[in-house]
Design a protein around this motif. Structure first.
Motif, PDB file in Angstrom:
ATOM      1  N   ALA A   1     -42.512  44.511  10.783  1.00 46.54           N
ATOM      2  CA  ALA A   1     -42.361  45.882  10.012  1.00 46.54           C
ATOM      3  C   ALA A   1     -41.395  45.963   9.617  1.00 46.54           C
TER       4      ALA A   1
ATOM      5  N   GLY B   1     -35.761  43.982  14.970  1.00 45.18           N
ATOM      6  CA  GLY B   1     -36.864  44.628  15.161  1.00 45.18           C
ATOM      7  C   GLY B   1     -36.655  44.654  16.840  1.00 45.18           C
TER       8      GLY B   1
ATOM      9  N   ALA C   1     -35.404  47.946  18.968  1.00 42.16           N
ATOM     10  CA  ALA C   1     -36.334  48.946  17.202  1.00 42.16           C
ATOM     11  C   ALA C   1     -37.299  48.886  18.778  1.00 42.16           C
ATOM     12  N   ALA C   2     -38.170  47.983  18.969  1.00 38.87           N
ATOM     13  CA  ALA C   2     -39.251  47.870  20.072  1.00 38.87           C
ATOM     14  C   ALA C   2     -39.173  47.746  21.521  1.00 38.87           C
TER      15      ALA C   2
ATOM     16  N   LEU D   1     -42.369  49.557  21.636  1.00 41.13           N
ATOM     17  CA  LEU D   1     -43.745  48.934  20.643  1.00 41.13           C
ATOM     18  C   LEU D   1     -43.645  47.452  20.529  1.00 41.13           C
TER      19      LEU D   1
ATOM     20  N   TYR E   1     -38.273  51.963  21.556  1.00 36.61           N
ATOM     21  CA  TYR E   1     -39.456  52.992  21.353  1.00 36.61           C
ATOM     22  C   TYR E   1     -40.351  52.679  22.060  1.00 36.61           C
TER      23      TYR E   1
ATOM     24  N   THR F   1     -43.437  44.815  15.247  1.00 35.73           N
ATOM     25  CA  THR F   1     -42.129  45.715  15.380  1.00 35.73           C
ATOM     26  C   THR F   1     -41.087  44.917  14.410  1.00 35.73           C
ATOM     27  N   GLU F   2     -40.935  43.089  14.545  1.00 27.88           N
ATOM     28  CA  GLU F   2     -40.078  42.147  14.001  1.00 27.88           C
ATOM     29  C   GLU F   2     -40.904  42.691  12.755  1.00 27.88           C
TER      30      GLU F   2
END
Lengths: 293, 230
Positions: A269, A252, A255-256, A261, A259, A266-267
């Motif tokens: 999700a 997460g 990804a954050a 985020l 992108y 995000t984590e």
């Protein structure tokens, strides 16, 4: 892949935030397994909210006693920890005491706790308008604002929680699975229940301070719910829950970062996505398993 | 020699007594059953004996050190939550926790005791199976194994044959009878199934109308007109 490599560099600028994320992701599921097994899931929702109310209250009291002052100093951080722990531990012990007197309306009590805690948080914030912005950040849990000192403190506390959970794992399992048997064996069930609640409260308080109520709640529940479908033994259940939490926190975070985020959502999700994949996989496995003759 | 003595014991919930003036003795090596109509207080008496319910009056005395010789307790199996991810072996191993202090983990000795307990109930092959996947009869035998893993002097069972088929019932009663006759284990059980007691139990405790009275099995059955049901 390049994001992962960049994040793992020793000089990575957000290294403290990454470590804090992974710590919360590793340890919250270890107490979350007991929330899931003891069917106290709603408590996992209410307690982070209580923790948040405690933070807001302590900062308001600090301001009331010390007068107007710039927020964000070390005293604020200490007051926030104190408030979070006091409200969380007080709430958890009160709910446990009420549960012992009768299991009726348990969900109602927990639901009311959540609603009252949420309302109090807003009211305390409204009473301290000078620091509202700072307090809101504190309540959201600013992983990105983690420092080496705060991470070290978080690591020490969560390490102590893990040691206690491992050391007394059989007592916690016995009072959770068969409370009556624990009494028959002469175990001090009140003490063991209280210690378990204390460890839960400490983990939640520090989790909320580091990562906010949303992330804490997400890591309390999603990894154990996923692991429950993949494991057959209690120790494996705990270990896999923790591993899922740690890995999803790391993924997460990457990804954050990649992108751009919001980190916490995000984590959560990613953690929820893992739960969804495991649940679907489990259903498929059951559907495809040969039926007994 | 007397293992358990109840002196003028009253048991109940809140301020309401369910049983009053109970005077009973249980000798070592006895096999005793608690009988009576539904709601009479059999489980209440059992819970008082094992310490789950404090007496409202009177005293319950044991002629044993409960730390050195824990009680073996087999609850009604519906009280256990199938959500816990536990194997059969892990459930049985819990019985060994009775003798372990908090800071000690279950080691090789406890594992041996648990395996032996599973063998006593005839289920060593199910050790790795999920506890939640067992049939009613298998669950009951595993819970008996768990109680035996505590290496008790007194085994207390609450309706161990309720809701299970005749073969499983016979197996369970066979285990209990063997442990009582060959190993001298004292057994106290609550049951509604009078038929399973015949040939095994000589004395029973009849619980009714707030009283618990001891007597011979056939005598109690005749007095309470249960023979017609058989």
């Amino acid at each position: 892949m390049s994001t992962v490599l960049e994040v793992l560099q020793p000089g990575f600028i957000l290294r403290d935030a990454l470590v804090a994320s992974v710590l919360v992701g590793l340890v919250c599921p270890l107490v979350g397994v007991y929330f899931v097994l003891r069917r106290m899931i709603f408590l996992g929702v209410a307690l982070p909210q209580l923790s948040a109310a405690g933070i807001a209250f302590s900062l308001l009291m600090h301001r009331t006693v010390a007068g107007p002052h710039p927020h964000g100093g070390p005293t604020d951080a200490m007051m926030a920890r104190l408030g979070a722990m006091t409200f969380t531990l007080g709430g958890i012990f009160l709910l446990a005491l009420l549960e012992r007197r009768g299991r009726e309306f348990v969900e109602a009590r927990i639901g009311m706790t959540y609603a009252i805690a949420g309302a109090l948080t807003i009211l305390f914030l409204a009473a301290d308008p000078w620091g509202e912005a700072h307090i809101v950040n504190l309540l959201k849990g600013e992983l990105l604002a983690a420092t080496e000192t705060s991470v070290a403190f978080l690591a020490a506390v969560l390490c102590a929680v893990v040691i206690a959970l491992l050391a007394f794992q059989k007592e916690f399992l016995l009072v959770s699975f068969d409370h009556d048997l624990a009494v028959v064996f002469g175990k001090r069930t009140t003490v063991w229940d209280a210690l378990l609640y204390l460890l839960c409260g400490v983990t939640i308080s520090f989790g909320v301070l580091a990562a906010g109520p949303l992330v804490t709640f997400g890591f309390l529940l999603a990894p154990p719910l996923a692991a429950r479908q993949m494991t057959r033994r209690m120790l494996t259940f705990s270990a896999v829950s923790s591993a899922i939490g740690g890995v999803t926190a790391f993924v997460g975070f990457c990804a954050a970062y990649r992108y751009d985020l919001p980190l916490g959502p995000t984590e959560v999700a990613v953690s929820a996505a893992v739960l969804l994949v495991v649940s679907v996989g489990d259903r498929l496995r059951r559907a495809l398993a040969p039926q007994p003759a | 020699m007397c293992l358990l003595r109840l002196r003028d014991v009253s048991l109940g919930y809140g301020n309401r007594p369910v049983l009053e003036h109970v005077n009973l003795e249980l000798a070592r090596g006895e096999f005793l059953a608690l009988l009576g109509p539904n709601g009479a207080g059999k489980t209440t008496l059992l819970r008082g004996i094992v310490g789950l319910l404090a007496p409202m009056a009177g005293s319950i005395e044991y002629d044993l050190d409960r730390r050195a010789s824990p009680l073996g307790y087999v609850p009604q199996r519906e009280t256990l939550d199938p959500a816990f991810p536990l194997t059969v072996f892990e459930v049985v191993l819990m019985g060994t926790y009775a003798r372990l202090p908090a800071w000690r983990r279950a080691g090789a000795h406890q594992h041996r005791v648990a395996r032996h307990a599973l063998e006593l109930v005839g289920l060593p092959a199910l050790a790795d199976q999920r506890f939640a996947d067992l049939s009613g009869g298998q669950t009951q035998r595993v819970l008996i194994a768990r109680a035996l893993a505590a290496e008790p002097s007194l085994l207390v069972l609450d309706e161990p044959t309720a809701g299970i088929d005749a073969d499983a019932t016979a197996a369970i009663m066979g285990v209990l009878t063997r442990l009582n006759r060959e190993d001298g284990l004292t057994v106290l059980l609550v049951t509604h199934q009078v038929r399973v007691l015949q040939g095994i139990v000589k004395s029973v405790i009849w619980v009714q109308d707030g009283r618990a009275v001891r007597g011979g099995l056939e005598d109690m059955l005749a007095r309470h007109a249960v023979a017609a049901v058989l």
